[in-house]
Each structure stands twice: as structure tokens, then as C-alpha cells.
Design a protein around this motif. Structure first.
Motif, PDB file in Angstrom:
ATOM      1  N   ILE A 252      86.141  74.343  -0.222  1.00  0.00           N
ATOM      2  CA  ILE A 252      84.825  73.717  -0.381  1.00  0.00           C
ATOM      3  C   ILE A 252      84.759  72.408   0.405  1.00  0.00           C
ATOM      4  O   ILE A 252      83.784  72.141   1.118  1.00  0.00           O
ATOM      5  CB  ILE A 252      84.525  73.476  -1.876  1.00  0.00           C
ATOM      6  N   SER A 253      85.796  71.590   0.280  1.00  0.00           N
ATOM      7  CA  SER A 253      85.814  70.310   1.000  1.00  0.00           C
ATOM      8  C   SER A 253      85.791  70.531   2.502  1.00  0.00           C
ATOM      9  O   SER A 253      85.098  69.809   3.235  1.00  0.00           O
ATOM     10  CB  SER A 253      87.056  69.505   0.599  1.00  0.00           C
ATOM     11  N   ARG A 254      86.514  71.526   2.981  1.00  0.00           N
ATOM     12  CA  ARG A 254      86.534  71.815   4.422  1.00  0.00           C
ATOM     13  C   ARG A 254      85.156  72.296   4.892  1.00  0.00           C
ATOM     14  O   ARG A 254      84.679  71.897   5.962  1.00  0.00           O
ATOM     15  CB  ARG A 254      87.612  72.845   4.730  1.00  0.00           C
ATOM     16  N   ASP A 255      84.526  73.153   4.102  1.00  0.00           N
ATOM     17  CA  ASP A 255      83.188  73.637   4.473  1.00  0.00           C
ATOM     18  C   ASP A 255      82.176  72.492   4.488  1.00  0.00           C
ATOM     19  O   ASP A 255      81.316  72.427   5.369  1.00  0.00           O
ATOM     20  CB  ASP A 255      82.729  74.723   3.492  1.00  0.00           C
ATOM     21  N   VAL A 256      82.272  71.606   3.505  1.00  0.00           N
ATOM     22  CA  VAL A 256      81.344  70.475   3.458  1.00  0.00           C
ATOM     23  C   VAL A 256      81.516  69.600   4.690  1.00  0.00           C
ATOM     24  O   VAL A 256      80.528  69.153   5.308  1.00  0.00           O
ATOM     25  CB  VAL A 256      81.562  69.653   2.168  1.00  0.00           C
ATOM     26  N   HIS A 257      82.762  69.352   5.087  1.00  0.00           N
ATOM     27  CA  HIS A 257      83.018  68.507   6.255  1.00  0.00           C
ATOM     28  C   HIS A 257      82.419  69.133   7.515  1.00  0.00           C
ATOM     29  O   HIS A 257      81.801  68.437   8.335  1.00  0.00           O
ATOM     30  CB  HIS A 257      84.523  68.311   6.422  1.00  0.00           C
ATOM     31  N   SER A 258      82.587  70.438   7.685  1.00  0.00           N
ATOM     32  CA  SER A 258      82.030  71.097   8.873  1.00  0.00           C
ATOM     33  C   SER A 258      80.505  71.086   8.849  1.00  0.00           C
ATOM     34  O   SER A 258      79.854  70.925   9.890  1.00  0.00           O
ATOM     35  CB  SER A 258      82.552  72.534   8.967  1.00  0.00           C
ATOM     36  N   LEU A 259      79.922  71.243   7.664  1.00  0.00           N
ATOM     37  CA  LEU A 259      78.464  71.217   7.563  1.00  0.00           C
ATOM     38  C   LEU A 259      77.912  69.817   7.821  1.00  0.00           C
ATOM     39  O   LEU A 259      76.818  69.673   8.368  1.00  0.00           O
ATOM     40  CB  LEU A 259      78.028  71.700   6.174  1.00  0.00           C
ATOM     41  N   VAL A 260      78.661  68.781   7.429  1.00  0.00           N
ATOM     42  CA  VAL A 260      78.222  67.417   7.726  1.00  0.00           C
ATOM     43  C   VAL A 260      78.136  67.209   9.237  1.00  0.00           C
ATOM     44  O   VAL A 260      77.165  66.628   9.750  1.00  0.00           O
ATOM     45  CB  VAL A 260      79.188  66.394   7.088  1.00  0.00           C
ATOM     46  N   GLU A 261      79.134  67.686   9.966  1.00  0.00           N
ATOM     47  CA  GLU A 261      79.107  67.564  11.429  1.00  0.00           C
ATOM     48  C   GLU A 261      77.951  68.365  12.014  1.00  0.00           C
ATOM     49  O   GLU A 261      77.259  67.903  12.943  1.00  0.00           O
ATOM     50  CB  GLU A 261      80.429  68.041  12.007  1.00  0.00           C
ATOM     51  N   HIS A 262      77.727  69.569  11.488  1.00  0.00           N
ATOM     52  CA  HIS A 262      76.623  70.394  11.999  1.00  0.00           C
ATOM     53  C   HIS A 262      75.271  69.752  11.696  1.00  0.00           C
ATOM     54  O   HIS A 262      74.365  69.772  12.535  1.00  0.00           O
ATOM     55  CB  HIS A 262      76.695  71.785  11.372  1.00  0.00           C
ATOM     56  N   ALA A 263      75.134  69.173  10.515  1.00  0.00           N
ATOM     57  CA  ALA A 263      73.875  68.500  10.169  1.00  0.00           C
ATOM     58  C   ALA A 263      73.640  67.296  11.075  1.00  0.00           C
ATOM     59  O   ALA A 263      72.502  67.012  11.466  1.00  0.00           O
ATOM     60  CB  ALA A 263      73.895  68.071   8.706  1.00  0.00           C
ATOM     61  N   GLY A 264      74.717  66.581  11.418  1.00  0.00           N
ATOM     62  CA  GLY A 264      74.566  65.465  12.348  1.00  0.00           C
ATOM     63  C   GLY A 264      74.107  65.925  13.714  1.00  0.00           C
ATOM     64  O   GLY A 264      73.261  65.282  14.354  1.00  0.00           O
ATOM     65  N   PHE A 265      74.644  67.058  14.191  1.00  0.00           N
ATOM     66  CA  PHE A 265      74.199  67.609  15.473  1.00  0.00           C
ATOM     67  C   PHE A 265      72.725  68.003  15.413  1.00  0.00           C
ATOM     68  O   PHE A 265      71.962  67.747  16.361  1.00  0.00           O
ATOM     69  CB  PHE A 265      75.064  68.814  15.836  1.00  0.00           C
TER      70      PHE A 265
END
Length: 349
Positions: A252-265
Motif C-alpha cells: 500500500i505504501s509503495r502504491d501510494v508513493h507511485s501515485l503521488v508522483e503520478h499525480a504530480g505529473f
């Protein structure tokens, strides 16, 4: 309103719980929606936890959202709700993790939570304890955030094509004579109608970009809260978790981190599209101003000639000549045509 999720006979059952009623044996999850003061006091007395108020849940300090009291851990995070109908909202969700029961406190009704609860009731092995309930809810939050980001990405792709699409305005070979003049007038009319349609479309694009940006920012806020919550949950609940539960929390933590980067993009893409759309609008406005500028330059020489011959001097030989008036008119026409011809030759028109 309190809903107790009780595990009996290896299945999960949902039971409404009134304030003051005995809590059923085997309860693993208490879902508290818009708790009244009597309900808050009843849970506090029964489980020894102090449920946060709505004002407490809105505090932005990390120490007010993530903390422990006695044997209970309090984890508050913003979550998405109503994102599917185009009017996104951020509601606050608080996990109160006791040694035996998970309590969720909320003042919003997100669709994804109802879907997760229905799945938990249908699938016997989905929620076997209070930690599984918390992990399942977190996974549902992350899945919903990912779905919203995918929807926004699709909308941004369509808007990008709309903004940067190149419309071919080249027509067939120009005909001659009256047919050419008729088609030319039709082409001018079509261009005017097309420009008006493009202007209206760009207004709609700006509105759509604003909605996409608002939705992206709300998802980023939710993901930022989940990222902090995941790190805190590892510290406070990690020792109580089984190996597979720790692996789920790490995923879950790994998925959240990747989604944060995608949301920033996606946020950067939204800003880029907004700047590009405003640039297209500025180009259209510049073209309009250019027409007025050319008209002002074209009428400036005739105005100068008319001003010269409008001066009230006694000795102006041309005023007494028969050809003076026609010559002045011809000079004004020529002085107006020459700039237009020059601009046309330089392809400024």
C-alpha cells in the motif's frame, strides 16, 4: 449511526448498533457515521477511546491527525468522495485502532467504502480481524485514488488533442470568375463561423482543465495524507501484524508513493495545458488587434493629407485650382492602398 461488523461462522455480518446497546461478540469493525454526542460517549465508555469530533478531524497538524493514547492509535486522513459525478469532495476519515476492534469515524459517505463493505460481507476471507479491515479500507482508498487519476488522465489527453489539433484550412484549387467570388465569400463565412466555434470551445476547455486540476489537487491531498498514515501505521501497528499483513501494508505504501508522483505529473500537465490554452486565446486576440492596427496605419496617410489641405493658410495654390479636389482624393486613395498592398505582399494580412 453505528454499524457493527461482526465475524461469526467464518463470515462477516453487518448489524446496526444503537447507543447503549450491547456490542455483539466477535465485532471486528465499528463504522461510525456522523456520530452524535450520545454515541461518542457510549463508545468511549465501552472501549475506553475518545472519538475525535469533526473539528478535531479537520486539524492539519500531523500531531493532531496521527497520535496514540493508551492502547489506541488514531490515524486521520483525507479521502476522496463524490469524484465520480464531477463534483469531487475531500472528507476526513479517522481510524481508531484498538487491540481488538477497528473504529472508523467519518462525516462523509464515499461510494468506495460502501463497495468495500459489501465485498467484505460477500467474501468470507476478506476480513478476518480488525487489522484486515483497516488494510482493506486503505487498499480501497488507494484503488479509488488510482481510478480518479486514470479518469483525469483520459480527460487531459482529450483536452490536449483539442488544444493542439491542427485544422487543415487548405481547400481545392481556386476556381475562376464569379464561381471563385462566390466560393470565396462562402469560405470567409465558414472561417468566421469556425473562429466563433473555436472560441466557444476554448472557453469550455478552460473550464474542463479547471475541473481536472481541482480533482488532481484533491487526489494529491488524499495521497499525501495516506503516505503519512502508512508510515505511522508501520510504527504503531507493525508489531501486531502478521507477515502477510506487513507485506500488504508495504505494498500500500509503495502504491501510494507511485501515485503521488503520478499525480504530480498530472498537475504539471494540467498547468501546461492551461498555459497553452491561454496562449491560443492570446494569439486569437492578437490577430484581432492586428486588424485594427493595420486599419489605423492604412487610414493614417489619408488623414495626414486631409489635415494638410484643411489648414487655413491664405497662400495654398492648390485650393484655387480646378484639379485640386480630385488630386487630393486620388492622393488619399493611393496613400491608403499602398500600405495595404505592402502588408499583403509581406503576408502580414
Amino acid at each position: 449511526m453505528i454499524t457493527a461488523y461482526v465475524r461469526t461462522d467464518d463470515r462477516l455480518h453487518a448489524l446496526p448498533l444503537e447507543a447503549g446497546a450491547d456490542m455483539p461478540a466477535g465485532t471486528v469493525w465499528l463504522d461510525v457515521l456522523r456520530p452524535e454526542e450520545a454515541e461518542r460517549e457510549d463508545i468511549s465508555t465501552r472501549l475506553g477511546v475518545d472519538l475525535p469530533t469533526q473539528e478535531d478531524m479537520r486539524e492539519i497538524e500531523a500531531s493532531s491527525r496521527l497520535y496514540t493514547e493508551d492502547d489506541a492509535a488514531y490515524l486521520t486522513t483525507p479521502v476522496m468522495s463524490r469524484g465520480e459525478d464531477g463534483r469531487p469532495d475531500l472528507g476526513m476519515l479517522t481510524f481508531v485502532l484498538t487491540p481488538t476492534v477497528l473504529i472508523t469515524v467519518r462525516h462523509t459517505e464515499p461510494l468506495w467504502l460502501a463497495i468495500f463493505a459489501a465485498r467484505a460481507l460477500r467474501q468470507p476471507g476478506l476480513v478476518t480481524g480488525h487489522l484486515d479491515a483497516m488494510l482493506g479500507i486503505l487498499e480501497a482508498v488507494v484503488d479509488r485514488a488510482a481510478d480518479v487519476l486514470e479518469i483525469v488522465r483520459g480527460e487531459l489527453d482529450q483536452l490536449s488533442q483539442q488544444v493542439f489539433s491542427e485544422l487543415d484550412e487548405r481547400g481545392p484549387a481556386k476556381p475562376h470568375g464569379r464561381q471563385h467570388e462566390s466560393r470565396k465569400r462562402q469560405a470567409v463565412k465558414r472561417r468566421q463561423e469556425k473562429r466563433k466555434a473555436e472560441s466557444d470551445a476554448l472557453r469550455g476547455v478552460i473550464t474542463a482543465i479547471g475541473r481536472a486540476g481541482d480533482l488532481t489537487h484533491k487526489v494529491r491531498d488524499s495521497l499525501a495524507g495516506l503516505e503519512r498514515l502508512g508510515a505511522f501505521a508501520v510504527a504503531v501497528a507493525g508489531p501486531r501484524m502478521a507477515k502477510d499483513q506487513k507485506l500488504r501494508l508495504k505494498t500500500i505504501s509503495r502504491d501510494v508513493h507511485s501515485l503521488v508522483e503520478h499525480a504530480g505529473f498530472q498537475a504539471m500537465q494540467t498547468n501546461f495545458l492551461l498555459d497553452a490554452t491561454l496562449g491560443v486565446i492570446n494569439i486569437q486576440q492578437t490577430n484581432i488587434i492586428k486588424i485594427f492596427s493595420v486599419a489605423a496605419v492604412a487610414f493614417l496617410p489619408p488623414t495626414l493629407i486631409a489635415s494638410i489641405y484643411g489648414m487655413n493658410f491664405e497662400y495654398m495654390p492648390e485650393l484655387s485650382k480646378v484639379w485640386g479636389y480630385p488630386v487630393a482624393l486620388v492622393l488619399m486613395v493611393i496613400s491608403a492602398v499602398l500600405p495595404l498592398w505592402y502588408f499583403k505582399r509581406k503576408k502580414w494580412l
